[in-house]
Write a protein that holds these residues in place. Structure first.
Motif, PDB file in Angstrom:
ATOM      1  N   VAL A  66       1.922   6.187   3.248  1.00  0.00           N
ATOM      2  CA  VAL A  66       0.708   6.815   4.376  1.00  0.00           C
ATOM      3  C   VAL A  66      -0.189   5.774   4.811  1.00  0.00           C
ATOM      4  O   VAL A  66      -0.494   5.903   5.952  1.00  0.00           O
ATOM      5  N   GLU A  67      -0.570   5.011   4.008  1.00  0.00           N
ATOM      6  CA  GLU A  67      -1.617   3.860   4.282  1.00  0.00           C
ATOM      7  C   GLU A  67      -0.971   2.909   5.241  1.00  0.00           C
ATOM      8  O   GLU A  67      -1.339   2.564   6.283  1.00  0.00           O
ATOM      9  N   GLU A  84      -2.247   2.306  14.069  1.00  0.00           N
ATOM     10  CA  GLU A  84      -3.574   1.472  14.362  1.00  0.00           C
ATOM     11  C   GLU A  84      -3.055   0.116  15.218  1.00  0.00           C
ATOM     12  O   GLU A  84      -3.633   0.112  16.252  1.00  0.00           O
ATOM     13  N   LEU A 133       0.789  -1.126  -0.198  1.00  0.00           N
ATOM     14  CA  LEU A 133      -0.135   0.011   0.086  1.00  0.00           C
ATOM     15  C   LEU A 133       0.958   1.085   0.192  1.00  0.00           C
ATOM     16  O   LEU A 133       2.154   1.109   0.266  1.00  0.00           O
ATOM     17  N   ALA A 166      -0.254   4.640   8.710  1.00  0.00           N
ATOM     18  CA  ALA A 166      -1.741   4.347   9.413  1.00  0.00           C
ATOM     19  C   ALA A 166      -1.888   3.165  10.085  1.00  0.00           C
ATOM     20  O   ALA A 166      -2.187   2.871  11.079  1.00  0.00           O
ATOM     21  N   LEU A 167      -1.761   2.129   9.227  1.00  0.00           N
ATOM     22  CA  LEU A 167      -2.032   0.564   9.804  1.00  0.00           C
ATOM     23  C   LEU A 167      -1.053   0.574  10.732  1.00  0.00           C
ATOM     24  O   LEU A 167      -1.476  -0.372  12.036  1.00  0.00           O
TER      25      LEU A 167
END
Ligand code: Z5A
Length: 214
Positions: free
Chosen positions: A192-193, A200, A189, A196-197
């Motif tokens: 940035v994704e 999280e 991905l 983010a994961l």
């Protein structure tokens, strides 16, 4: 030291998947949550272990046996565990480590074909009572990963054939499927994704483990 108050987070994956970049994200998340931690890496983390790392990755005018690699990474690990990781955990700090023993299983076990049962004996000897609490495994096709670092100077291990890195990936996937401490992140991905994961996953882990005991 035989107890730990901090938590032990590791990042794993083949070369070029983004481990170093995402260690930054883990550390940023811990900073935001005011959790004290140290950041370290394997092989390395102490002066002697860093010297062993240099030897592991250097070009040699001789064949380097997979078992030689295994003994180097576990010798470095023993120095690191005793001198850095255990004292930090015992003092209540969290440890964020770029690679740990899962890398030995993936590279020397699956990649070089060493006996996994014999490796488990060595693991037990060196740090049997100490395992990561959370392992973020960044999964990516080795061809894509190789392209990401194509403009860097390649060390001895990075010069291995693609088939070697496919075996390494299979090793990681097998270990991730077998142990709930792993969280697999799709590293294909956009950055940035992925970040983010990762953030999280760390927040979810903190929310269930922040009471500070084993
Ligand atoms: N080794 C071993 O054999 N046995 C063991 O027990 C241990 C290690 C512990 C050194 O490890 C070698 O030691 C390693 C295994 C062996 N050899 N190999 N091959 P290392 O972790 O220091 O080396 P590395 O895996 O080669 O690290 P690396 O090349 O620095 O990769 P990385 O840390 O995973 O990637 P990065 O530097 O964060 O990112 C690479 C580039 O991709 C960079 O330009 C990023 O900006 C970019 N990037 C990152 N994420 C993305 C996404 N999502 N999209 C696009 N671009 C991205």
């Amino acid at each position: 030291m035989d107890f730990k108050l901090g938590k032990f987070i590791t990042l794993e994956g083949s070369e070029g998947v983004g481990k170093t970049t995402n260690v930054d994200s883990v550390c940023q998340t811990l900073d935001d949550l005011s959790i004290p931690y140290i950041r370290t890496r394997e092989p390395g983390g102490t002066p002697m272990a860093e010297a062993l790392r240099t030897n592991l990755l250097a070009q040699w005018d001789e064949t380097v046996d997979g078992l030689t690699e295994l003994f180097i990474v576990f010798a470095a690990r023993l120095q690191h565990v005793q001198g850095v990781i255990r004292p930090a955990l015992a003092s209540g700090k969290w440890v964020v480590c770029d690679r740990f023993t899962d890398a030995s299983y993936a590279y020397q076990g699956y990649g070089r074909g060493l006996d996994l049962k014999k490796m488990a004996v060595l693991e037990e000897w060196v740090h049997g009572d100490l395992q990561p609490d959370l392992t973020l495994y960044l999964d990516l096709d080795p061809e894509v990963a190789a392209n990401r670092i194509a403009d860097r100077e390649q060390d001895r291990m990075e010069q291995e054939q693609l088939s070697f890195f496919h075996r390494v990936r299979q090793g990681y996937l097998a270990r991730a499927a077998a142990d709930s401490r792993f969280q697999t992140v799709d590293a294909s991905l956009p950055l940035v994704e992925v970040q983010a994961l990762v953030c999280e996953q760390v927040k979810a882990f903190v929310s269930t483990h922040s009471e500070g005991s084993n």
